[in-house]
Design an enzyme around this catalytic site. Structure first.
Site, PDB file in Angstrom:
ATOM      1  N   SER A  53       2.634   0.176  -4.819  1.00 16.67           N
ATOM      2  CA  SER A  53       2.650  -1.083  -4.054  1.00 16.67           C
ATOM      3  C   SER A  53       1.454  -1.975  -4.364  1.00 16.67           C
ATOM      4  O   SER A  53       1.043  -2.776  -3.521  1.00 16.67           O
ATOM      5  CB  SER A  53       2.727  -0.785  -2.546  1.00 16.67           C
ATOM      6  OG  SER A  53       3.869   0.001  -2.245  1.00 16.67           O
ATOM      7  N   ARG A  54       0.889  -1.819  -5.558  1.00 13.81           N
ATOM      8  CA  ARG A  54      -0.252  -2.631  -5.991  1.00 13.81           C
ATOM      9  C   ARG A  54      -1.498  -2.450  -5.120  1.00 13.81           C
ATOM     10  O   ARG A  54      -2.393  -3.292  -5.116  1.00 13.81           O
ATOM     11  CB  ARG A  54       0.119  -4.125  -6.060  1.00 13.81           C
ATOM     12  CG  ARG A  54       1.229  -4.440  -7.067  1.00 13.81           C
ATOM     13  CD  ARG A  54       0.767  -4.049  -8.470  1.00 13.81           C
ATOM     14  NE  ARG A  54       1.680  -4.497  -9.525  1.00 13.81           N
ATOM     15  CZ  ARG A  54       2.619  -3.741 -10.094  1.00 13.81           C
ATOM     16  NH1 ARG A  54       2.803  -2.482  -9.679  1.00 13.81           N
ATOM     17  NH2 ARG A  54       3.368  -4.206 -11.067  1.00 13.81           N
ATOM     18  N   MET A  55      -1.569  -1.326  -4.414  1.00 13.07           N
ATOM     19  CA  MET A  55      -2.755  -1.028  -3.610  1.00 13.07           C
ATOM     20  C   MET A  55      -3.707  -0.162  -4.430  1.00 13.07           C
ATOM     21  O   MET A  55      -4.047   0.967  -4.076  1.00 13.07           O
ATOM     22  CB  MET A  55      -2.346  -0.331  -2.299  1.00 13.07           C
ATOM     23  CG  MET A  55      -1.501  -1.195  -1.385  1.00 13.07           C
ATOM     24  SD  MET A  55      -2.396  -2.673  -0.828  1.00 13.07           S
ATOM     25  CE  MET A  55      -3.562  -1.913   0.308  1.00 13.07           C
ATOM     26  N   VAL A  64       5.742  -1.931 -13.233  1.00 12.33           N
ATOM     27  CA  VAL A  64       5.664  -0.477 -13.126  1.00 12.33           C
ATOM     28  C   VAL A  64       4.998  -0.150 -11.811  1.00 12.33           C
ATOM     29  O   VAL A  64       3.996  -0.781 -11.445  1.00 12.33           O
ATOM     30  CB  VAL A  64       4.845   0.131 -14.289  1.00 12.33           C
ATOM     31  CG1 VAL A  64       4.642   1.624 -14.078  1.00 12.33           C
ATOM     32  CG2 VAL A  64       5.525  -0.140 -15.626  1.00 12.33           C
TER      33      VAL A  64
END
Length: 220
Positions: free
Chosen positions: A198-200, A15
């Site tokens: 973006s997993r940041m 997700v």
């Protein structure tokens, strides 16, 4: 019957999270106002049908050097700590008696949020446990007497134990069992996690230092 996902399906499952940024410049000096705000938003998500149990939290304990975890419900949160109730003779009760170090995890996944807490658990004063027990539904009160939590039992034995509790307290209020009560977790660390694209992800960690708190941003 639905097909069981393959390992390839699991590897592809993801997700892309979104949410307001957690910024040090907007963070309160204490973690409690931020926790209260997030908890209020979790309750709002419950009202909209997005989050079934906003007070659910995973309690982690240590047993003979090994971690153990289970879900319980938060019953109080303020600058003094986080409160939950249980059977003192349960596995977690015995573990906390031997090692009071504890962790809590609030997984508010529909909001793309988590809160982690690390601290020390201590039993509540008996009058506080008794006062809370008196507010529980009668069925839950009887269950506290009927269940020797974490012990091995058959379905029939458990049902019979509940019937015995019903008979024992048929004509009177159900008192708080001596083996049942609350714990207050005094936090040494509280980390707020907000999912981002973006997993940041944003991670702000509060660490208790003396009578105050320091704030640190952690890489995702």
């Amino acid at each position: 019957m639905a097909d069981t996902p393959s390992n390839a399906d699991l590897a592809a499952e993801r997700v892309d999270y979104t949410g307001d940024h957690l910024l040090e410049s907007a963070a309160p000096p204490s973690p409690y106002p931020l926790f209260e705000a997030w908890l209020a938003e979790a309750f709002a998500a419950k009202e909209s049908g997005a989050l079934p149990e906003p007070t659910a939290m995973v309690v982690g304990t240590v047993s003979e050097g090994r971690p153990r975890s289970r879900t319980v419900l938060l019953k109080e949160a303020d600058p003094d700590g986080f409160v939950f109730y249980t059977n003192y003779d349960s596995a977690k009760g015995r573990e906390l008696a031997g090692q009071p170090a504890v962790s809590l995890l609030f997984g508010w996944y529909p909001l793309h949020r988590q809160v982690r807490v690390e601290g020390t658990a201590a039993p509540l004063p008996r009058p506080e446990s008794e006062a809370y027990f008196a507010t529980r539904p009668r069925g839950s009160q009887l269950g506290a007497w009927a269940s020797a939590q974490s012990s091995e039992v058959s379905f029939e034995e458990l049902q019979d134990s509940y019937r015995q509790a019903e008979q024992r307290f048929a004509d009177r209020d159900v008192p708080c069992p001596p083996h049942w009560g609350g714990y207050r977790v005094t936090p040494a660390m509280i980390e707020f996690w907000q999912g981002q694209p973006s997993r940041m992800h944003d991670r702000l960690r509060y660490d208790r230092v003396g009578g105050g708190w320091t704030i640190t941003r952690l890489a995702p």
